[in-house]
Design a protein around this motif. Structure first.
Motif, PDB file in Angstrom:
ATOM      1  N   THR A 115       2.808  -0.780  -6.153  1.00  0.00           N
ATOM      2  CA  THR A 115       2.181   0.525  -5.965  1.00  0.00           C
ATOM      3  C   THR A 115       2.310   0.982  -4.521  1.00  0.00           C
ATOM      4  O   THR A 115       2.540   2.163  -4.243  1.00  0.00           O
ATOM      5  CB  THR A 115       0.699   0.470  -6.368  1.00  0.00           C
ATOM      6  OG1 THR A 115       0.594  -0.061  -7.691  1.00  0.00           O
ATOM      7  CG2 THR A 115       0.073   1.862  -6.342  1.00  0.00           C
ATOM      8  N   SER A 187       7.910   2.392 -10.986  1.00  0.00           N
ATOM      9  CA  SER A 187       7.507   2.151 -12.372  1.00  0.00           C
ATOM     10  C   SER A 187       8.220   3.121 -13.313  1.00  0.00           C
ATOM     11  O   SER A 187       8.658   2.732 -14.409  1.00  0.00           O
ATOM     12  CB  SER A 187       5.994   2.292 -12.512  1.00  0.00           C
ATOM     13  OG  SER A 187       5.558   3.566 -12.059  1.00  0.00           O
ATOM     14  N   ASP A 211      -2.387   4.040  -8.976  1.00  0.00           N
ATOM     15  CA  ASP A 211      -1.553   5.237  -9.003  1.00  0.00           C
ATOM     16  C   ASP A 211      -0.588   5.189 -10.191  1.00  0.00           C
ATOM     17  O   ASP A 211      -0.114   4.125 -10.585  1.00  0.00           O
ATOM     18  CB  ASP A 211      -0.758   5.347  -7.701  1.00  0.00           C
ATOM     19  CG  ASP A 211      -0.517   6.792  -7.296  1.00  0.00           C
ATOM     20  OD1 ASP A 211      -1.359   7.631  -7.619  1.00  0.00           O
ATOM     21  OD2 ASP A 211       0.508   7.073  -6.649  1.00  0.00           O
ATOM     22  N   HIS A 212      -0.296   6.340 -10.752  1.00  0.00           N
ATOM     23  CA  HIS A 212       0.681   6.510 -11.839  1.00  0.00           C
ATOM     24  C   HIS A 212       0.178   6.080 -13.225  1.00  0.00           C
ATOM     25  O   HIS A 212       0.957   6.096 -14.180  1.00  0.00           O
ATOM     26  CB  HIS A 212       1.998   5.775 -11.539  1.00  0.00           C
ATOM     27  CG  HIS A 212       2.643   6.182 -10.250  1.00  0.00           C
ATOM     28  ND1 HIS A 212       3.092   7.463 -10.032  1.00  0.00           N
ATOM     29  CD2 HIS A 212       2.887   5.500  -9.113  1.00  0.00           C
ATOM     30  CE1 HIS A 212       3.611   7.533  -8.815  1.00  0.00           C
ATOM     31  NE2 HIS A 212       3.487   6.359  -8.232  1.00  0.00           N
ATOM     32  N   TYR A 222       1.666   1.079 -17.520  1.00  0.00           N
ATOM     33  CA  TYR A 222       2.117   1.018 -16.129  1.00  0.00           C
ATOM     34  C   TYR A 222       2.529  -0.407 -15.754  1.00  0.00           C
ATOM     35  O   TYR A 222       3.607  -0.635 -15.179  1.00  0.00           O
ATOM     36  CB  TYR A 222       0.997   1.524 -15.217  1.00  0.00           C
ATOM     37  CG  TYR A 222       1.279   1.437 -13.737  1.00  0.00           C
ATOM     38  CD1 TYR A 222       2.313   2.167 -13.161  1.00  0.00           C
ATOM     39  CD2 TYR A 222       0.502   0.629 -12.909  1.00  0.00           C
ATOM     40  CE1 TYR A 222       2.559   2.101 -11.800  1.00  0.00           C
ATOM     41  CE2 TYR A 222       0.741   0.559 -11.549  1.00  0.00           C
ATOM     42  CZ  TYR A 222       1.766   1.293 -10.995  1.00  0.00           C
ATOM     43  OH  TYR A 222       2.020   1.228  -9.650  1.00  0.00           O
ATOM     44  N   THR A 335      -2.514   6.606  -1.983  1.00  0.00           N
ATOM     45  CA  THR A 335      -3.255   5.888  -3.019  1.00  0.00           C
ATOM     46  C   THR A 335      -4.509   5.303  -2.364  1.00  0.00           C
ATOM     47  O   THR A 335      -4.549   5.127  -1.137  1.00  0.00           O
ATOM     48  CB  THR A 335      -2.428   4.737  -3.622  1.00  0.00           C
ATOM     49  OG1 THR A 335      -2.248   3.714  -2.613  1.00  0.00           O
ATOM     50  CG2 THR A 335      -1.064   5.216  -4.099  1.00  0.00           C
TER      51      THR A 335
END
Length: 480
Positions: A115, A187, A211-212, A222, A335
């Motif tokens: 991340t 990712s 995040d994501h 993820y 983040t």
């Protein structure tokens, strides 16, 4: 490399109809505007667009074959080869690699996922390898670098390049006698098969944050995207201090190397002497990850550690400006984990006030906004919340989400919608000994709003504000 269509689809499970299979293939793309004579057009259905809508355009521009993964598309002329596959993204990676001559097989490829920290670690590895006389390409968020020098290459600005751009780039690297490729594996890049058919020698797992999550549809998806790298690489380097990373490799069948501060880690360097301009525990961890990669490649730990004193952070990572006792740092931290790490580092070296300017990107994980607001107010003397890249989301709504993390009215917090004025305000109110952190965009040179992309650089705006501050201070002295 010239290939007939028959060679391109050889051994690939597919159904073929129409056209001539002895057609020479000159390229492959899923972007109809890039189609040229002899190209294969991959009509992939994306989240927001459907490639089938552009089949006619692709044929008009010279496409000789169309790749599809479904039957509900427009009628295609009989002289055009139609290749039906189960997954367009997998075929794209296979075909791109084969057309380029599978260049990854002739170089050492190191892929870094996590991340936070991917850009710094890839650049650290590149610098260490270059220090030993290797020719190295670093590919990622901040661009493409050959031996530390940024090059121009016609491709999207993405952390992990799509296969149709990546493999021709790898061929260029091979043609220019580059021996090592160090790239960021996002990712989204992993989940969309961009790195399939790219032979990876070393994979590195740095950390797992929040995040994501929304982009993948949840935490599990993820993490599964990140875990793809474990199945793709010949050796995996793992952050022993990150519990999630350790859990991810529990069933791995490839060799594992652990780095970190944990006593059981394979790679620990308690007395690591870093460049004094690179502060923070998290950057020491980034250096340990890079050291681990060099160890796997066969270099001596004593020699590697010696080279670490010369490491430099990439653009937009704690990038410092200083004038008249005011220090300004521009950092990509976007983040919660990254922002916390940077704030902790700067607060430990700040003798005056720590003033933080930041926002959150639009159409991204909304859950992190209040958390980042809470972190900012906890570590900072004052905070200015502003726009980041709002995209198609209302920037006022984003700022409101962030300010929920402050837990009520606070005199040390203010909102300034215009990022330029937020930066200017923070720097003009800073005194000698103060630190101003401008977080979220780092190296980026644009601001993405609902009206489009506009030129914008945090670093350049900070430079202007510091110059203006000096001018105003001199003017005040003269008046007095």
């Amino acid at each position: 490399m010239v290939l007939f269509l028959t060679e391109l689809i050889k051994d690939w499970p597919c159904t073929v109809n129409g056209g001539k299979l002895r057609t020479v293939v000159t390229g492959i793309t899923e972007d109809s505007s890039r189609v040229k004579k002899g190209y294969v057009f991959v009509a992939r259905k994306g989240h927001e667009n459907d490639g089938a809508r552009y089949i006619e355009k692709a044929i008009e521009q010279g496409a000789k074959a169309i790749v599809i993964d479904r039957t509900d598309v427009i009628e295609i002329p009989g002289d055009i080869v139609v290749i039906t596959v189960s997954d367009c993204t997998l075929f794209m990676s296979h075909a791109s690699a084969r057309l380029a001559g599978n260049p990854a097989e002739r170089m050492k490829v190191i892929a870094v996922t996590g991340t936070n920290g991917k850009t710094t670690v890839t650049h650290f590895i590149g610098q260490l390898l270059k220090g030993y006389g290797n020719r190295v390409a670093v590919i990622g968020t901040t661009g493409i670098f050959f031996d530390g020098i940024k090059i121009d290459y016609d491709c999207p600005k993405m952390t992990t390049l799509p296969a149709e751009y990546l493999h021709p780039l790898l061929k260029k690297c091979n043609d220019e006698n580059i021996t090592h490729i160090v790239l960021e594996a996002s990712s989204l890049g992993l989940s969309s098969n961009r790195l399939d058919h790219c032979e990876i020698d070393i994979g590195i797992l740095l950390n797992i944050g929040t995040d994501h999550y929304e982009e993948h549809g949840g935490k599990s998806a993820y993490i599964n995207a990140k875990k793809r790298l474990i199945r793709m690489a010949k050796t995996i380097i793992v952050n022993k201090d990150d519990e999630q990373c350790v859990q991810m490799v529990e069933k791995a069948t490839v060799p594992l190397i652990y780095f970190g501060t944990d006593p059981s880690a394979d790679v620990r360097v308690p007395e690591l002497q870093m460049n004094p301009s690179i502060p923070g525990h998290y950057n020491r961890m980034n250096a340990l990850a890079a050291i681990s990669a060099l160890l796997v490649l066969g270099y001596s730990l004593v020699d590697i550690v010696h080279h670490c004193s010369k490491l430099q952070l990439p653009e937009g990572r704690l990038q410092q400006l200083e004038r008249d006792g005011v220090r300004v740092y521009v950092d990509y931290a976007h983040t919660p984990d990254a922002l916390k790490a940077v704030l902790q580092t700067l607060s430990n070296s700040c003798y005056g006030k720590l003033i933080t300017v930041f926002g959150c990107g639009g159409q991204r994980d909304k859950g992190k906004r209040a958390e980042m607001g809470e972190l900012a107010v906890f570590y900072s003397s004052s905070v200015i919340v502003t726009s980041d890249n709002p995209r198609n989301e209302d920037p006022i709504a984003i700022i409101s989400d962030i300010m929920e993390g402050f837990g009520g009215a606070c005199s040390a917090i203010e909102a300034e919608l215009d990022r330029k004025y937020a930066i200017r305000k923070a720097i003009l109110c800073a005194a000698p000994g103060d630190i101003v952190l401008i977080a979220g965009k780092g190296h980026e040179k644009t601001q993405h709003t609902a009206d489009g992309l506009f030129p914008f650089s945090d670093y350049e705006e900070a430079e202007r504000a510091l110059f203006e501050k000096t001018f105003l201070d001199i003017k005040e002295i003269n008046i007095e």
